[in-house]
Design an enzyme around this catalytic site. Structure first.
Site, short mmCIF file in Angstrom:
data_model
loop_
_atom_site.label_atom_id
_atom_site.label_comp_id
_atom_site.label_asym_id
_atom_site.label_seq_id
_atom_site.Cartn_x
_atom_site.Cartn_y
_atom_site.Cartn_z
N HIS A 1 1.07 -1.14 -0.13
CA HIS A 1 -0.46 0.27 -0.26
C HIS A 1 1.04 1.40 0.28
O HIS A 1 0.36 2.53 -0.50
CB HIS A 1 -0.81 -0.20 1.44
CG HIS A 1 -1.68 -0.68 1.08
ND1 HIS A 1 -2.38 -1.76 2.63
CD2 HIS A 1 -2.97 -1.78 0.70
CE1 HIS A 1 -3.09 -2.26 2.48
NE2 HIS A 1 -3.71 -2.48 1.15
N LYS B 1 -17.20 -7.15 5.27
CA LYS B 1 -15.68 -7.49 5.64
C LYS B 1 -16.24 -7.65 7.23
O LYS B 1 -16.40 -5.85 7.27
CB LYS B 1 -14.73 -6.89 5.02
CG LYS B 1 -14.13 -7.78 3.92
CD LYS B 1 -12.60 -6.98 3.57
CE LYS B 1 -12.60 -6.94 2.65
NZ LYS B 1 -11.23 -6.22 1.87
N ARG C 1 -2.00 -6.25 -7.99
CA ARG C 1 -0.90 -6.67 -7.50
C ARG C 1 -1.21 -7.47 -8.86
O ARG C 1 0.60 -8.31 -9.19
CB ARG C 1 -1.19 -7.45 -6.13
CG ARG C 1 -1.05 -6.74 -5.46
CD ARG C 1 -1.20 -7.76 -4.01
NE ARG C 1 -2.68 -7.53 -3.85
CZ ARG C 1 -4.25 -7.73 -2.93
NH1 ARG C 1 -3.18 -7.85 -1.61
NH2 ARG C 1 -4.94 -7.94 -2.82
N SER D 1 -3.36 -7.75 3.22
CA SER D 1 -3.51 -7.61 4.42
C SER D 1 -3.40 -9.24 5.31
O SER D 1 -4.43 -9.10 6.28
CB SER D 1 -4.72 -6.68 4.40
OG SER D 1 -4.09 -5.24 4.43
O1 PNS Z 1 -8.58 -2.51 0.03
P1 PNS Z 1 -9.83 -3.22 -0.32
O2 PNS Z 1 -10.86 -4.30 0.86
O3 PNS Z 1 -9.67 -3.56 -1.70
O4 PNS Z 1 -10.82 -1.68 -0.73
C1 PNS Z 1 -12.10 -2.04 -1.15
C2 PNS Z 1 -12.83 -0.64 -0.77
C3 PNS Z 1 -12.80 -0.51 0.42
C4 PNS Z 1 -12.66 0.75 -1.45
C5 PNS Z 1 -14.12 -1.12 -1.29
O5 PNS Z 1 -14.80 -1.72 -0.62
C6 PNS Z 1 -15.38 -0.11 -1.24
O6 PNS Z 1 -14.90 1.15 -2.47
N1 PNS Z 1 -16.22 0.36 0.13
C7 PNS Z 1 -16.93 1.22 0.18
C8 PNS Z 1 -18.16 1.37 -0.80
C9 PNS Z 1 -18.36 1.64 -1.92
O7 PNS Z 1 -18.57 3.28 -2.35
N2 PNS Z 1 -18.80 0.47 -2.68
C10 PNS Z 1 -19.20 0.69 -4.08
C11 PNS Z 1 -18.06 -0.05 -4.30
S1 PNS Z 1 -17.82 -0.62 -6.76
#
Ligand code: PNS
Length: 160
Positions: A19, A43, A92, A129
């Site tokens: 990150h 999650k 990644r 993570s």
């Molecule tokens: O590091 P990650 O787990 O890949 O991050 C995922 C994250 C937090 C970016 C994703 O879960 C997210 O965007 N959550 C906020 C809710 C949202 O905007 N949802 C629409 C996604 S298209």
């Protein structure tokens, strides 16, 4: 184009060196970078948002144009709130691509904001993570995978 702000959203549960590589790259490419620990509705996190934010803050102090936040709504809402013209996500490899592409296209559809993918450094592409939590929980050494503040927090979490 004037000043460009990039939003780097993620779960960051916890932030790791992969990150930080992406955050450092974004810091060099954009005028202003907002890193946000975002609640992922699907999650069950190890660290609460405020702790995730604090660990990121301690790890990016050397980057003058980076701000850190936490947020529990939609990423597109946060992008609008902080005035970000672009969302930056690290990739990644191909296994990240499908999910990230779908989120990028959904976010463009719902929030009219575009996403840029940054490949992570190949030497850090194995970091995740989820496995860092698993290894730390099992007593393995993650000292080479995370910033010192995170190693300390994981140790406190799993040895006391
Ligand atoms: O590091 P990650 O787990 O890949 O991050 C995922 C994250 C937090 C970016 C994703 O879960 C997210 O965007 N959550 C906020 C809710 C949202 O905007 N949802 C629409 C996604 S298209």
């Amino acid at each position: 184009m004037g000043m460009v702000t990039a939003l780097v959203p993620g779960s960051f549960d916890p932030v790791h060196l992969g990150h930080l590589d992406v955050i450092e790259a974004a810091s060099g490419l954009f005028d202003r970078v907002v890193v946000a620990a975002v609640q992922n509705p699907g999650k069950d996190p190890l660290f609460v948002l405020a702790d995730r934010q604090a660990m990121i803050e301690e790890s990016v102090g050397h980057l003058g144009n980076v701000e850190v936040r936490s947020f529990s709504g939609l990423v597109v809402q946060l992008a609008a709130e902080v005035g970000a013209q672009v969302i930056v996500k690290g990739l990644r490899g191909v296994t990240d691509f499908d999910g990230e592409m779908q989120m990028a296209q959904m976010n463009a559809a719902v929030g009219d904001v575009r996403t840029l993918f940054l490949p992570t450094a190949p030497a850090l592409a194995h970091l995740a993570s989820r496995y860092i939590r698993e290894i730390a929980r099992g007593g393995g050494n993650v000292g080479d995978m995370v910033p010192p503040v995170v190693a300390k927090r994981l140790e406190e979490r799993f040895t006391t």
